[in-house]
Scaffold this motif. Structure first.
Motif, PDB file in Angstrom:
ATOM      1  N   ALA A 162      13.080   2.585  -3.855  1.00  0.00           N
ATOM      2  CA  ALA A 162      14.240   3.332  -3.365  1.00  0.00           C
ATOM      3  C   ALA A 162      13.934   4.002  -2.028  1.00  0.00           C
ATOM      4  O   ALA A 162      14.811   4.183  -1.190  1.00  0.00           O
ATOM      5  N   ALA A 163      12.675   4.357  -1.816  1.00  0.00           N
ATOM      6  CA  ALA A 163      12.290   5.019  -0.576  1.00  0.00           C
ATOM      7  C   ALA A 163      11.613   4.045   0.399  1.00  0.00           C
ATOM      8  O   ALA A 163      11.176   4.450   1.472  1.00  0.00           O
ATOM      9  N   ASN A 164      11.522   2.762   0.021  1.00  0.00           N
ATOM     10  CA  ASN A 164      10.845   1.747   0.852  1.00  0.00           C
ATOM     11  C   ASN A 164       9.505   2.269   1.364  1.00  0.00           C
ATOM     12  O   ASN A 164       9.241   2.303   2.561  1.00  0.00           O
ATOM     13  N   VAL A 165       8.661   2.693   0.450  1.00  0.00           N
ATOM     14  CA  VAL A 165       7.407   3.343   0.823  1.00  0.00           C
ATOM     15  C   VAL A 165       6.321   2.304   1.084  1.00  0.00           C
ATOM     16  O   VAL A 165       6.015   1.486   0.219  1.00  0.00           O
ATOM     17  N   SER A 166       5.759   2.355   2.273  1.00  0.00           N
ATOM     18  CA  SER A 166       4.688   1.435   2.640  1.00  0.00           C
ATOM     19  C   SER A 166       3.552   2.219   3.273  1.00  0.00           C
ATOM     20  O   SER A 166       3.753   3.343   3.716  1.00  0.00           O
ATOM     21  N   GLY A 167       2.395   1.608   3.344  1.00  0.00           N
ATOM     22  CA  GLY A 167       1.231   2.295   3.910  1.00  0.00           C
ATOM     23  C   GLY A 167       0.674   1.563   5.111  1.00  0.00           C
ATOM     24  O   GLY A 167       1.380   0.773   5.756  1.00  0.00           O
ATOM     25  N   PRO A 168      -0.601   1.811   5.425  1.00  0.00           N
ATOM     26  CA  PRO A 168      -1.201   1.245   6.641  1.00  0.00           C
ATOM     27  C   PRO A 168      -1.102  -0.280   6.738  1.00  0.00           C
ATOM     28  O   PRO A 168      -0.959  -0.824   7.828  1.00  0.00           O
ATOM     29  N   GLU A 226       0.809  -1.228   0.000  1.00  0.00           N
ATOM     30  CA  GLU A 226       0.000   0.000   0.000  1.00  0.00           C
ATOM     31  C   GLU A 226       0.842   1.278   0.000  1.00  0.00           C
ATOM     32  O   GLU A 226       0.732   2.114   0.911  1.00  0.00           O
ATOM     33  N   PRO A 227       1.703   1.466  -1.030  1.00  0.00           N
ATOM     34  CA  PRO A 227       2.618   2.623  -0.988  1.00  0.00           C
ATOM     35  C   PRO A 227       1.897   3.971  -0.940  1.00  0.00           C
ATOM     36  O   PRO A 227       0.948   4.210  -1.673  1.00  0.00           O
ATOM     37  N   MET A 228       2.398   4.814  -0.069  1.00  0.00           N
ATOM     38  CA  MET A 228       1.868   6.167   0.097  1.00  0.00           C
ATOM     39  C   MET A 228       2.142   7.000  -1.157  1.00  0.00           C
ATOM     40  O   MET A 228       3.173   6.831  -1.811  1.00  0.00           O
ATOM     41  N   ASP A 229       1.223   7.881  -1.485  1.00  0.00           N
ATOM     42  CA  ASP A 229       1.423   8.854  -2.559  1.00  0.00           C
ATOM     43  C   ASP A 229       1.904  10.150  -1.901  1.00  0.00           C
ATOM     44  O   ASP A 229       1.111  10.879  -1.301  1.00  0.00           O
ATOM     45  N   ALA A 271      16.388  -1.379  -0.810  1.00  0.00           N
ATOM     46  CA  ALA A 271      15.091  -0.782  -0.463  1.00  0.00           C
ATOM     47  C   ALA A 271      15.326   0.270   0.621  1.00  0.00           C
ATOM     48  O   ALA A 271      15.888  -0.024   1.665  1.00  0.00           O
ATOM     49  N   GLY A 272      14.925   1.479   0.340  1.00  0.00           N
ATOM     50  CA  GLY A 272      15.123   2.529   1.340  1.00  0.00           C
ATOM     51  C   GLY A 272      16.515   3.123   1.333  1.00  0.00           C
ATOM     52  O   GLY A 272      16.906   3.814   2.275  1.00  0.00           O
ATOM     53  N   SER A 273      17.299   2.900   0.276  1.00  0.00           N
ATOM     54  CA  SER A 273      18.635   3.507   0.219  1.00  0.00           C
ATOM     55  C   SER A 273      18.605   4.820  -0.572  1.00  0.00           C
ATOM     56  O   SER A 273      19.645   5.426  -0.799  1.00  0.00           O
ATOM     57  N   TRP A 274      17.441   5.240  -1.008  1.00  0.00           N
ATOM     58  CA  TRP A 274      17.220   6.561  -1.604  1.00  0.00           C
ATOM     59  C   TRP A 274      18.212   6.903  -2.718  1.00  0.00           C
ATOM     60  O   TRP A 274      18.653   8.043  -2.856  1.00  0.00           O
ATOM     61  N   GLY A 275      18.570   5.901  -3.501  1.00  0.00           N
ATOM     62  CA  GLY A 275      19.455   6.155  -4.643  1.00  0.00           C
ATOM     63  C   GLY A 275      20.897   6.424  -4.263  1.00  0.00           C
ATOM     64  O   GLY A 275      21.694   6.798  -5.114  1.00  0.00           O
ATOM     65  N   CYS A 276      21.247   6.223  -2.996  1.00  0.00           N
ATOM     66  CA  CYS A 276      22.611   6.553  -2.549  1.00  0.00           C
ATOM     67  C   CYS A 276      23.602   5.410  -2.782  1.00  0.00           C
ATOM     68  O   CYS A 276      24.809   5.617  -2.690  1.00  0.00           O
ATOM     69  N   ARG A 287       1.205  -2.164   6.078  1.00  0.00           N
ATOM     70  CA  ARG A 287       2.542  -2.603   6.468  1.00  0.00           C
ATOM     71  C   ARG A 287       2.511  -3.396   7.784  1.00  0.00           C
ATOM     72  O   ARG A 287       3.236  -4.364   7.961  1.00  0.00           O
ATOM     73  N   ILE A 288       1.643  -2.970   8.673  1.00  0.00           N
ATOM     74  CA  ILE A 288       1.626  -3.598   9.988  1.00  0.00           C
ATOM     75  C   ILE A 288       1.167  -5.061   9.941  1.00  0.00           C
ATOM     76  O   ILE A 288       1.541  -5.881  10.769  1.00  0.00           O
ATOM     77  N   ALA A 289       0.383  -5.395   8.921  1.00  0.00           N
ATOM     78  CA  ALA A 289      -0.117  -6.767   8.824  1.00  0.00           C
ATOM     79  C   ALA A 289       0.693  -7.623   7.864  1.00  0.00           C
ATOM     80  O   ALA A 289       0.948  -8.791   8.126  1.00  0.00           O
ATOM     81  N   VAL A 290       1.099  -7.060   6.742  1.00  0.00           N
ATOM     82  CA  VAL A 290       1.712  -7.895   5.698  1.00  0.00           C
ATOM     83  C   VAL A 290       3.182  -7.591   5.451  1.00  0.00           C
ATOM     84  O   VAL A 290       3.867  -8.362   4.786  1.00  0.00           O
ATOM     85  N   GLY A 291       3.679  -6.488   5.970  1.00  0.00           N
ATOM     86  CA  GLY A 291       5.087  -6.147   5.758  1.00  0.00           C
ATOM     87  C   GLY A 291       5.241  -4.903   4.910  1.00  0.00           C
ATOM     88  O   GLY A 291       4.281  -4.379   4.341  1.00  0.00           O
ATOM     89  N   ALA A 292       6.491  -4.438   4.848  1.00  0.00           N
ATOM     90  CA  ALA A 292       6.828  -3.212   4.121  1.00  0.00           C
ATOM     91  C   ALA A 292       7.162  -3.534   2.676  1.00  0.00           C
ATOM     92  O   ALA A 292       7.239  -4.687   2.279  1.00  0.00           O
ATOM     93  N   CYS A 293       7.388  -2.501   1.903  1.00  0.00           N
ATOM     94  CA  CYS A 293       7.843  -2.661   0.528  1.00  0.00           C
ATOM     95  C   CYS A 293       9.033  -3.614   0.480  1.00  0.00           C
ATOM     96  O   CYS A 293       9.079  -4.532  -0.342  1.00  0.00           O
TER      97      CYS A 293
END
Lengths: 381, 479
Positions: free
Chosen positions: A104-110, A83-86, A155-160, A112-118
């Motif tokens: 790249a931003a490991n974007v997850s939504g609500p 459920e990635p946030m916009d 995931a979540g390394s923001w292109g770095c 996430r708590i049940a099924v996991g993050a990006c």
């Protein structure tokens, strides 16, 4: 500006690059310390390579618009379950999000708590590192422990660490129906306690949020998804237990409530800086109460059962950074200044400062993958 | 299996290393008598054995840090060990190494139901994590077959899975944080009782790094509330293809069972002879398990059984009660034991895209004929994680080598169809030299660069995961 049309072009461009680069997918997630550098866009790397509904697998080039990915999945009754946030809603940015940006931003939504993050749904990546070397890791299968898991690192390394060129994702079926239980008027502590009771029930709650965005008003929400009979059963069971007396909102009306939580919409129109703070769920209200005592925090949205706090603060001075970081350090967790003017973000560490040991590892890894420091330099500092 | 030549400098100062370790540890925590170190000469990949220099059994993070400081200063390789249940040789010692066993560190440090986590020392066994919370209605989801014996430390090192990870994920999806000691004795905390990383996801790369980046001494694990009930159904089919198609259709339909297990004819027959579970004599058998309250189970099973019927099952058996449910699982759960009774076997662990199931099973059949070795297939079909068991006779000269060669061909096939060498057991020494089948030199280089960061002198479990030739320069430079 660079806009490579293939992975090989990108590798060539990075090998030859001599100056810092600002890596961008759709440009909707203007987060982190402002980067000075030439623009490198991934929008030329597009297309779905493989979608195998019976194996719950999607392989897609990183610059593909998220809307295209979602439409392709929707045609087979599937979705990105995390459920990635916009970010456009909260940040007021334009453009169209890309799947590579989500990763790249490991974007997850609500959910996430049940099924996991990006990162939990990311099966494989291809990327080009800061030296122009093409690297692959993971694959397209759901269980894979072959070698180190650089998939999670990317995931979540923001292109770095590298520029993503292709990602493989596990997808899930869209459930037949959903419903949300809603209560009003609870304070944050009571709201989060109710969410905790729902989340520790056997009823597979897939959303648990408490909204305290206006003085004296609040709303607490619990989402259930699944087959119709099962949703009905679990709604009844929750109303007979931790959610006694709560109202029920169904289907499309329920979905709207969660898009709002996902995008932090209630804070979007309010002026001020916005922090994203991850703590132990029961610490959510403890944190905001301690900050309120210092006059910090104008509105809060608690997602993930209380463990994700979106906090609106006045954007003056350090935007509450010192106080927020002190609280987070005491409780355990991390805080990111997601929305603030570029000048504010340039003056502060936007991401959570790490302990010395971890910071040293962090720096050394970045130096390995981007030895010349040309990929989004400073963004995560 | 080739192992590097032991470092003679280290071998020569064995007594000094033992003495220094004895100085910093309580009495009885250093095991150096050759008769006693033999207990650590192998893990569950018993075909390979090698006694270590010595073994140490620390009781705390501080003791682990002290041990690593000594080994780091003396340049002694360290092989971390959980319970020694690795099927990949992940805990196989080298002659010049100190075995660091975490078995004495087995306490539950914190239990927090409201926030749904437990914090444990990593020597604790997988099943006893659930054991600590199940009376209160909770469980720890990853459930490797060795869960009675295997330690959380090893689960984290190998990113272990299990039969129920189709719904609940593997170790990395259920691990919130670790306390880890680096090779120079530095203690770092990664993650905690909250979600996701504030910077780079180092926890994500530590999980599954096979004890090569640090020694994990404490772990924060996500626990879940137990479902109200569960029910398996047994389905028999006339061919592997049809069973494979049925799996794919169930997944496509949007019901997500907690487990879909697959057994082929050789496996069904062996299990039946061993356990007498009452399995039908057919080509392929599926066990599909769903969870929830009675009415939720009925709703899901209605969809699943309707799909199964479209594939002309030779048998369709719904467990009517707990006894029947146990009988359905009995054969599957005794598969490895059943095989062990009739033969020695190698258990493979490749993963393939689910759609390639019939093709890969045909390929395995052809290889079985070519090598003259029987293969029984049992696997987690929902996620494509196969466990072909190659049967051989350890007393017959050359049979093990033949079985290994055949195993390598099967795993190569898995990679060729878009899968991978190992889904949940890890690379260890077993699949080390096959890594080049799946990864280009640059892919391995990127992984080794991460090890360079955490363990610059390549002292932690150095001869594992990467082909010896690929890691040689680094290992030699360190010496």
């Amino acid at each position: 500006m660079m806009r490579p049309q293939s992975e090989e072009d990108l590798a060539g461009a990075l090998a030859e690059a001599t100056a810092p680069l600002r890596v961008r997918g759709g440009g909707t997630r203007d987060v982190g310390r402002p980067v000075v550098g030439d623009l490198l866009e991934t929008g030329g790397l597009t297309g779905i390579e493989l979608h195998e509904p019976g194996a719950l697998t999607l392989v897609v080039r990183a610059g593909t618009p998220l809307s295209e990915v979602e439409a392709a999945l929707d045609a087979h009754g599937q979705r990105l379950a995390f459920e990635p946030m916009d970010h456009r809603v909260l940040l007021g940015t334009g453009g169209a999000p890309t799947i590579g940006g989500v990763v790249a931003a490991n974007v997850s939504g609500p959910r996430r708590i049940a099924v996991g993050a990006c990162r939990d749904f990311l099966l494989g990546v291809r990327f080009v590192d800061g030296s122009g070397t093409i690297v692959k890791n993971g694959g397209r299968v759901m269980k894979n422990v072959t070698g180190y898991d650089l998939v999670k690192l990317m995931a979540g390394s923001w292109g770095c660490l590298g520029v993503l060129t292709e990602v493989s994702l596990k997808v899930l079926a869209r459930p037949a129906t959903e419903a949300t239980l809603v209560a009003t008027g609870k304070d944050a502590a009571a709201g989060v306690a109710a969410l905790s009771a729902a989340l520790t029930s056997p009823f597979d709650v897939t959303g648990a949020a408490h909204l305290a965005v206006e003085e004296g008003r609040s709303e607490t929400r619990v989402r259930i998804e699944g087959m119709p009979g099962s949703v009905a059963y679990r709604i009844d069971a929750l109303r007979a237990g931790p959610c006694a007396g709560w109202d029920v909102v169904r289907d499309d009306e329920s979905a709207v409530l969660w898009t709002e939580v996902r995008d932090v919409a209630p804070l979007a129109a309010r002026s001020g800086a916005v922090w994203r703070i991850s703590v132990k769920p029961s610490d959510g209200p403890v944190l905001t109460a301690a900050l309120a005592a210092q006059g910090i925090g104008e509105a809060a949205l608690y997602d993930w059962g209380g463990g994700l706090v979106w906090l609106l603060v006045a954007e003056d001075g350090d935007a509450g950074a010192a106080a927020i970081r002190a609280q987070v350090a005491a409780l355990g967790g991390h805080a990111t200044l997601v929305r603030a003017a570029p000048a504010t973000r340039a003056a502060l560490p936007v991401f959570q400062p790490q302990s010395n040991g971890v910071a040293a590892l962090d720096r050394a890894i970045r130096a390995k993958f981007d030895p010349r420091g040309i990929l989004n330099p400073g963004l995560m500092d | 299996m080739e192992m590097p030549t032991p470092n003679q400098t280290v071998m020569a100062k064995r007594d000094k290393v033992v003495a220094r370790l004895q100085e910093i540890l309580p009495k009885g925590a250093v095991i150096s008598d050759p008769a006693e170190t033999r207990a650590y000469e192998c893990d569950a990949l018993t075909a390979y054995k090698c006694p270590p220099l010595c073994a140490v059994l620390p009781a705390s993070t501080e003791e682990v840090a002290a041990i690593l400081r000594v080994c780091h200063a003396e340049g002694v390789p360290v092989v971390p060990r959980g319970s020694g249940t690795s099927l990949a040789g992940g805990a196989l010692p080298t002659e010049d190494c100190v075995i660091l066993g975490v078995a004495r560190m087995n306490a539950v440090l914190e239990t927090d139901y409201a926030n749904r986590f437990v914090r444990v020392q990593t020597g604790r066994t997988n099943l006893s994590v659930t054991g600590a919370v199940e009376e209160d209605g909770f469980f720890y989801a990853p459930d490797p077959s060795s869960q009675l014996a295997c330690a959380i430390a090893g689960n984290i090192a190998m990113n272990s899975g299990g039969a129920h990870c189709l719904k609940y994920g593997v170790t990395t999806n259920n691990l919130l944080g670790v306390t880890m000691v680096l090779i120079d004795g530095t203690v770092v905390e990664l993650g905690g009782a909250y979600l996701d990383a504030g910077g780079l996801d180092l926890l994500g790369v530590v999980c599954g790094s096979e004890g090569q980046l640090g020694v994990v001494t404490e772990a924060t694990l996500r626990i879940l509330r137990k479902p109200e009930g569960a029910k398996p159904v047994l389905m028999g089919f006339a061919s592997n293809e049809v069973a494979g198609a049925c799996v794919s259709d169930i997944i496509k339909a949007g019901v997500l069972p907690v487990a879909i297990e697959f057994m082929d004819r050789p496996c069904i027959r062996a299990c039946e002879a061993f356990a007498g579970a009452g399995y039908p004599d057919c080509e392929a058998l599926l066990i599909v398990e769903v969870e929830g309250a009675a009415e939720e189970i009925a709703e899901q099973l209605a969809v699943i059984l309707e799909i199964a019927r479209r594939h002309d099952p030779v048998e369709l058996r719904e467990a009517a009660d707990a006894d029947e449910a146990a009988r359905i699982w009995l054969g599957r759960k005794s598969a490895f034991g059943a095989m062990g009774q009739i033969n020695d076997y190698i258990c493979l662990d490749g993963t393939i895209p689910v759609s390639k199931l019939p093709q890969v099973l045909r390929g395995i059949g052809e290889l079985s004929a070519k090598y003259g070795l029987q293969v029984a297939n049992v696997f987690h079909a929902g996620d494509g994680n196969m466990h072909p068991l190659i049967l051989f006779d350890a007393n017959l000269a050359g049979d093990l080598e033949k079985a290994e060669e055949m195993g390598a061909e099967i795993l190569t096939l898995c990679v060729e169809v878009g899968g991978c060498l190992t889904g949940e057991h890890g690379v260890g020494i077993e699949k080390r030299d096959l890594m080049s089948k799946q990864f280009a030199p640059a892919d391995l280089e990127a992984q080794m660069a991460v090890k360079d960061v955490f363990d610059p002198a390549w002292l932690l479990n150095p001869a594992k995961v990467f082909p010896l030739a690929a890691s040689e320069t680094r290992r030699m430079a360190a010496q």
